[in-house]
Scaffold this active site. Structure first.
Site, PDB file in Angstrom:
ATOM      1  N   GLY B  89       0.839  -1.034   0.033  1.00 39.23           N
ATOM      2  CA  GLY B  89      -0.151   0.260  -0.018  1.00 39.23           C
ATOM      3  C   GLY B  89       0.737   1.236  -0.008  1.00 39.23           C
ATOM      4  O   GLY B  89       2.112   1.261  -0.530  1.00 39.23           O
ATOM      5  N   LEU B  90       0.253   2.368   0.520  1.00 34.06           N
ATOM      6  CA  LEU B  90       1.093   3.624   0.913  1.00 34.06           C
ATOM      7  C   LEU B  90       1.505   4.053  -0.486  1.00 34.06           C
ATOM      8  O   LEU B  90       2.577   4.626  -0.822  1.00 34.06           O
ATOM      9  CB  LEU B  90       2.426   3.379   1.637  1.00 34.06           C
ATOM     10  CG  LEU B  90       1.960   3.426   3.041  1.00 34.06           C
ATOM     11  CD1 LEU B  90       3.394   3.567   3.813  1.00 34.06           C
ATOM     12  CD2 LEU B  90       1.125   4.645   3.481  1.00 34.06           C
ATOM     13  N   CYS B  91       0.549   4.046  -1.512  1.00 35.58           N
ATOM     14  CA  CYS B  91       0.960   4.552  -2.820  1.00 35.58           C
ATOM     15  C   CYS B  91      -0.096   5.232  -3.478  1.00 35.58           C
ATOM     16  O   CYS B  91      -0.704   5.079  -4.534  1.00 35.58           O
ATOM     17  CB  CYS B  91       1.370   3.380  -3.928  1.00 35.58           C
ATOM     18  SG  CYS B  91       0.499   1.922  -3.833  1.00 35.58           S
ATOM     19  N   GLY B  92      -0.965   5.955  -2.569  1.00 39.65           N
ATOM     20  CA  GLY B  92      -1.893   6.778  -3.052  1.00 39.65           C
ATOM     21  C   GLY B  92      -3.229   6.118  -3.535  1.00 39.65           C
ATOM     22  O   GLY B  92      -3.520   5.063  -2.848  1.00 39.65           O
TER      23      GLY B  92
END
Lengths: 133, 290
Positions: B89-92
């Site tokens: 995750g952590l990709c907008g």
């Protein structure tokens, strides 16, 4: 001697793109050579060795799962695997053969099994040819 | 009103977060460059493949003996969706964009009374789809632990799809992934891979081709490979998109953290000043009272 454009492309990159005199290819129905001004021709390839001749130099490249497209613009070989024989390690071929053996074992339909067996036989041919060389 | 100590702690914590997001942004930038190079390098193969197929298929389209992969099963009852997402995750909005597109597609198909089967590639897609459509996921493929994305990964997925097709488990297969336009723009895309749609190129250069073995045999041999190439292209585009999305998301996060630090520092300084002033007033008024 007339030269023509030869391109060898694998999914990951363009392996080779040069002017050459002659290329010998392992076609499914037998080996064939391509010179300049060859008539348009499309053939699938066995696993085997492609020999590329430029002047007096010959480069040998191992290809698997590919096809050759001879057009007026030149020769293009698309191959799933393309490794120059000089860089080819014996265990790479061994690994390919192991994969092929597994495919034969895994094959569910008779059709798939024949295809997998053919591939295995081709790879074994290559391995023995390389050992002889 | 938070005490000075609280404010100090918060500033320290936001600073730590900013360091992390900054590092992630830089890592993503480096990975993005590599992913873009890989996608670039794969392009010649895909375009050549499309050219050759276009030439070949021009003759085969509409013929009775056209390969099944091109002609389809003649039905559109069972749909297979291959949803490609990232492992992390952590990709907008990267993962959720793809999943949203897939979900809309699924709901539309279900409303039409069709049957839907899903193969997920990448962990995030599986996690997101599991809630609503868990029963429809027939296979999850994870890309974790792969150092580089090579062709064998795509070939593996293609094999699974073809096996299902040959055993008549689905009629239409659609691939979901994100096309890489730029670092800030990734476009979620749906692409039908079975029955295979060929862009028929009219120009064979006027040349008559010789085929070895026959035309149909070559086409039959090429089609599975063309599908693998499309999956491979999708995976590479996806990888580039993921890094691009992460880079801009982390850039934003870093900037937000910077803003927050500024605001908190201002507040910290003001309360410190206020406290000093207060103490001074106390001392002075104490002295005056004497």
């Amino acid at each position: 001697m007339a030269t023509f454009k030869f391109e060898l492309v694998s999914p990951e990159r363009l392996v080779l793109s040069t002017e050459v005199d002659q290329v010998d290819l392992p076609g499914v129905d037998g080996d064939f050579g391509v010179l300049a001004n060859h008539s348009p021709f499309l053939s699938t390839l066995r696993a085997g060795i492609v020999a590329v001749r430029t002047g007096s130099e010959t480069t040998r490249i191992f290809v698997r799962g590919g096809f050759a497209d001879v057009s007026p613009a030149g020769l293009t070989v698309l191959a799933e695997t393309a490794i120059p024989v000089a860089e080819l390690k014996p265990d790479q071929i061994a690994a390919e053969i192991r994969d092929a053996e597994e495919d034969v074992a895994d094959a569910k339909t008779p059709d798939a099994r024949t295809r997998a067996e053919q591939k295995l036989a081709q790879l074994r041919d290559v391995a023995s040819a390389l050992q002889a060389a | 009103m938070p005490s000075l100590k609280d404010l100090k702690n918060r500033i320290a914590s936001v600073k730590a977060t900013q360091k992390i997001t900054k590092a992630m942004q830089m890592v993503a930038a480096a990975k993005l460059r590599r992913a873009q190079e890989a996608a670039e390098a794969a392009r010649p193969f895909a375009t050549r493949m499309a050219d050759v197929l276009g030439n070949l298929a021009a003759g085969a389209v509409g013929r009775d003996d056209a390969p099944r992969l091109m002609a389809g099963t003649g039905r559109t009852q069972v749909h297979l969706l291959v949803v490609c997402t990232a492992e992390r995750g952590l990709c907008g909005g990267f993962n959720s964009q793809i999943v949203r597109l897939a979900r809309e597609h699924i709901n539309r198909l279900l409303a039409e009374g069709k049957e839907v089967k899903i193969i997920t590639v990448g962990k995030k897609g599986a996690d997101a789809l599991r809630r609503d459509h868990g029963g429809r996921i027939i296979e999850r493929i994870e890309l974790r632990g792969l150092k580089t994305l090579d062709f064998s990964v795509a070939a593996g997925i293609q094999q699974k799809v073809l096996e299902l097709f040959e055993t008549n488990q689905f009629d239409v297969c659609t691939l979901f992934y994100s096309r890489f336009r730029s670092v800030i723009a990734q476009i979620p895309t749906a692409k039908q891979i079975v029955p295979f749609e060929v862009e028929t190129a009219a120009s064979t250069g006027g040349a008559l081709y010789d085929y070895e073995p026959g035309e149909t045999e070559i086409l039959e041999e090429l089609l599975p490979r063309a599908i693998a190439v499309q999956i491979f292209t999708a995976l590479l585009e996806n990888a580039a998109s993921e890094q691009g999305a992460r880079m801009s998301a982390m850039d934003n996060a870093t900037r937000n953290a910077g803003d927050m630090i500024n605001k908190l520092s201002l507040q910290y300084n003001r309360s410190r000043q206020a406290m000093i002033t207060k103490e001074l007033i106390e001392i002075i008024s104490g002295a005056e009272a004497l």
